[in-house]
Design an enzyme around this catalytic site. Sequence first.
Site, PDB file in Angstrom:
ATOM      1  CE  LYS A  66     -69.530  12.539  48.513  1.00  0.00           C
ATOM      2  NZ  LYS A  66     -69.540  14.034  48.442  1.00  0.00           N
ATOM      3  N   GLY A  68     -63.493  12.335  50.931  1.00  0.00           N
ATOM      4  CA  GLY A  68     -63.158  13.609  51.567  1.00  0.00           C
ATOM      5  C   GLY A  68     -62.139  14.405  50.782  1.00  0.00           C
ATOM      6  CG  ASN A  70     -64.699  19.807  48.158  1.00  0.00           C
ATOM      7  OD1 ASN A  70     -64.362  20.476  47.188  1.00  0.00           O
ATOM      8  ND2 ASN A  70     -65.394  20.330  49.164  1.00  0.00           N
ATOM      9  CD1 TRP A  71     -62.215  19.486  55.151  1.00  0.00           C
ATOM     10  CD2 TRP A  71     -62.261  17.338  55.761  1.00  0.00           C
ATOM     11  NE1 TRP A  71     -61.962  19.428  56.505  1.00  0.00           N
ATOM     12  CE2 TRP A  71     -61.984  18.122  56.907  1.00  0.00           C
ATOM     13  CE3 TRP A  71     -62.356  15.948  55.894  1.00  0.00           C
ATOM     14  CZ2 TRP A  71     -61.788  17.560  58.163  1.00  0.00           C
ATOM     15  CZ3 TRP A  71     -62.177  15.396  57.161  1.00  0.00           C
ATOM     16  CH2 TRP A  71     -61.887  16.196  58.276  1.00  0.00           C
ATOM     17  CG  HIS A 127     -61.969  10.525  42.303  1.00  0.00           C
ATOM     18  ND1 HIS A 127     -61.831  10.852  43.635  1.00  0.00           N
ATOM     19  CD2 HIS A 127     -62.932  11.350  41.802  1.00  0.00           C
ATOM     20  CE1 HIS A 127     -62.684  11.832  43.930  1.00  0.00           C
ATOM     21  NE2 HIS A 127     -63.349  12.157  42.838  1.00  0.00           N
ATOM     22  CB  SER A 157     -70.552   9.595  51.303  1.00  0.00           C
ATOM     23  OG  SER A 157     -70.455  10.936  50.874  1.00  0.00           O
ATOM     24  CB  SER A 246     -60.219  23.040  56.090  1.00  0.00           C
ATOM     25  OG  SER A 246     -59.651  22.752  57.359  1.00  0.00           O
ATOM     26  CG  PHE A 248     -69.360  20.273  57.032  1.00  0.00           C
ATOM     27  CD1 PHE A 248     -69.219  19.448  55.934  1.00  0.00           C
ATOM     28  CD2 PHE A 248     -70.639  20.723  57.356  1.00  0.00           C
ATOM     29  CE1 PHE A 248     -70.320  19.075  55.165  1.00  0.00           C
ATOM     30  CE2 PHE A 248     -71.748  20.362  56.603  1.00  0.00           C
ATOM     31  CZ  PHE A 248     -71.577  19.533  55.500  1.00  0.00           C
ATOM     32  CE  LYS A 269     -77.233  13.027  57.503  1.00  0.00           C
ATOM     33  NZ  LYS A 269     -77.675  11.757  58.151  1.00  0.00           N
TER      34      LYS A 269
END
Length: 312
Positions: A66, A68, A70-71, A127, A157, A246, A248, A269
């Site tokens: 969490k 970021g 994935n972003w 991770h 998150s 990219s 959101f 969010k």
Amino acid sequence: MSKHRKKFITLINKATTDGEKLAPEEMTFSYDGIIYPTTLCSPETFKALESFEAREDDVFLAGYCKSGTNWVGQILNDLVLTSAKNTEDSDSLDDEELEEFPYIEVGDAEKYQRMKRLPSRRVIFTHLRPEKLPASIFSKKVKILLLLRNPKDVATSFYHFCNNWNAYPSFKTWDDYFTAFMNGQMLWGSYIDYIFEWNKHADDENIMAITYEELKENKVQVVKQISEFLELHPTDEEIQGVVDRSSFQAMKANADNTHGEFGNVLFRKGGVSDWKYLFSEEHNREMDAAFEERLSETKLGRKLKYGVYCKA
């Protein structure tokens, strides 16, 4: 991100289904002192990972859960695909048959043999803390993009994520979760320890650290810095395309194709300072003290700008 993603979605859906059948005590296991989810990882996979052979042109994205990933993973993959689009190998970079789950520690023990078939440049996520990664990643000085996010937003998150996805154990209360988070009794271990261990590599020339917050503040500039770090040469127009894809909103709109139903859990969010809705004065004091003791004088700790993003 890959156009296909069928294998990704299949694995995620299986993890969700498996998690619904497991008792809480069956949902995790410990390996080398760290807790992991049985729905995604296994001791056999971690054992096989030890012999993973990195390539010098691999690109790793390292970030705690969490933070970021994935972003930023979308950005990395898009940059590599954009750079390769005019080469004869560009199609194979987006080949469904060659797809593997992007996190190196997630999947079956045979995935590392299959990964040998993946064309360069391989973009791989993790991770894991650095000492848990295969030695070849560091001996070959593979480029690593290290993603950091302020600890209070990570905690917040991750709390919502655990309680909204059946593949992970949930928590009855925020207090229960916060205790586990601060004591390192979380999946993938302590975030404070994570930053502390990665700080030992903060000056490695093959590692570039960025923060979620600075990417939020000036995405175009940071995407340019990432492309320079990877020695890619996109045009300004291509950079803007990567930035737009990219956002959101764009990623959430495309979530059915990239993540299936999991997208409803993943894209919540995507902001900064959501922690203020959960942290009490006592929670703030405890995390502030832990940060001050372990990270405030470190290079990565200073990069987080804790006083800006984590003070009420």
